[in-house]
Design a protein around this motif. Structure first.
Motif, mmCIF file in Angstrom:
data_model
loop_
_atom_site.group_PDB
_atom_site.id
_atom_site.type_symbol
_atom_site.label_atom_id
_atom_site.label_comp_id
_atom_site.label_asym_id
_atom_site.label_seq_id
_atom_site.Cartn_x
_atom_site.Cartn_y
_atom_site.Cartn_z
ATOM 1 N N SER A 189 0.693 -1.322 0.018
ATOM 2 C CA SER A 189 0.182 -0.066 -0.095
ATOM 3 C C SER A 189 0.880 1.419 -0.192
ATOM 4 N N VAL A 192 2.328 2.250 -3.488
ATOM 5 C CA VAL A 192 1.444 2.809 -4.224
ATOM 6 C C VAL A 192 1.297 4.414 -3.880
ATOM 7 N N HIS A 193 1.430 4.628 -2.717
ATOM 8 C CA HIS A 193 1.391 6.162 -2.443
ATOM 9 C C HIS A 193 2.614 6.908 -2.725
ATOM 10 N N HIS A 215 -3.689 4.563 -8.070
ATOM 11 C CA HIS A 215 -3.942 4.371 -6.744
ATOM 12 C C HIS A 215 -5.587 4.032 -6.572
#
Length: 229
Positions: A189, A192-193, A215
């Motif tokens: 996660s 992805v940021h 995202h």
């Protein structure tokens, strides 16, 4: 004899009324699916779908093999969202995710251009919280950092209308993040940021929109999988 709720919205409202009647407190185990269906004079499959929608909203928690529990709602907006029928049913859940995608992509593009150094510091700080939490596998802290990251970008966009829309669903965003993290790792996660952070730092609106769109597309994929679980 109870009148059967005519629509899924009415059923959700009836369930919320039942759960908040004073007989139940957050953390209490709720009656079984069959008992609830009989109490409200609906089919078990209809009840199952309504409970699934309320679980996605975070109003109830379904524990496999243990039952359904009432949980404290994370946003005052949630009951109104149920009333409006925004997130009842698979197609509505997907539509909600698509609406968030549009808002967040727009905010990312604007923030890349308009963010101030102080707002960039807030974005970076939220990402650092997420990074530290991912390293220590601290899901609650990661979820809070994730929300702060998105809201910091919204603040940097200098668009009160779009930012207000995002803030209004903050509680629901938290619920979604918690559920998505049941399918991917914190590190996955976080990565992805990272392109979003890089675009904010570089003040590149094209890269910002692209990274946020990527995202959000992944988020929609996870929401779709939640709807069929």
């Amino acid at each position: 004899m109870h009148r059967s709720p005519g629509t899924s919205i009415e059923l959700a409202q009836a369930l919320i009324g039942l759960f908040t009647s004073g007989d139940y407190s957050p953390g209490d185990r709720l009656p079984g699916e069959r008992s609830l269906a009989e109490a409200l004079n609906v089919g078990r499959s209809t009840m199952r779908e309504a409970l699934k929608a309320l679980a996605v909203l975070g109003i109830v928690e379904v524990r496999q093999g243990d039952g359904t529990y009432l949980r404290r709602t994370t946003s005052d907006l949630i009951p109104h969202m149920v009333e409006w029928g925004i997130v009842l049913g698979d197609r509505s859940l997907e539509s909600m995710a698509e609406a968030r995608q549009y808002v967040e992509v727009s905010l990312a593009g604007l923030a890349a251009i308009r963010r101030t150094p102080a707002e960039m510091d807030a974005i970076q700080q939220a990402f650092d919280v997420m990074s530290h939490a991912a390293e220590h596998e601290d899901i609650p802290t990661y979820v809070r950092g994730d929300l702060d990251f998105h809201l910091a970008i919204a603040g940097g966009a200098d668009s009160e209308v779009l930012a207000g829309i995002l803030r209004s669903i903050g509680g629901l965003m938290t619920v979604w993040t918690q559920k998505v993290l049941g399918q991917i790792t914190l590190t996955e996660s976080l990565e992805v940021h990272r392109p979003i952070l890089d675009a904010m730092r570089a003040q590149d609106p094209v890269a910002g929109r692209h990274a946020m769109d990527n995202h959000m597309r992944q988020a929609i994929k996870y929401f779709q999988s939640l709807a069929v679980d």
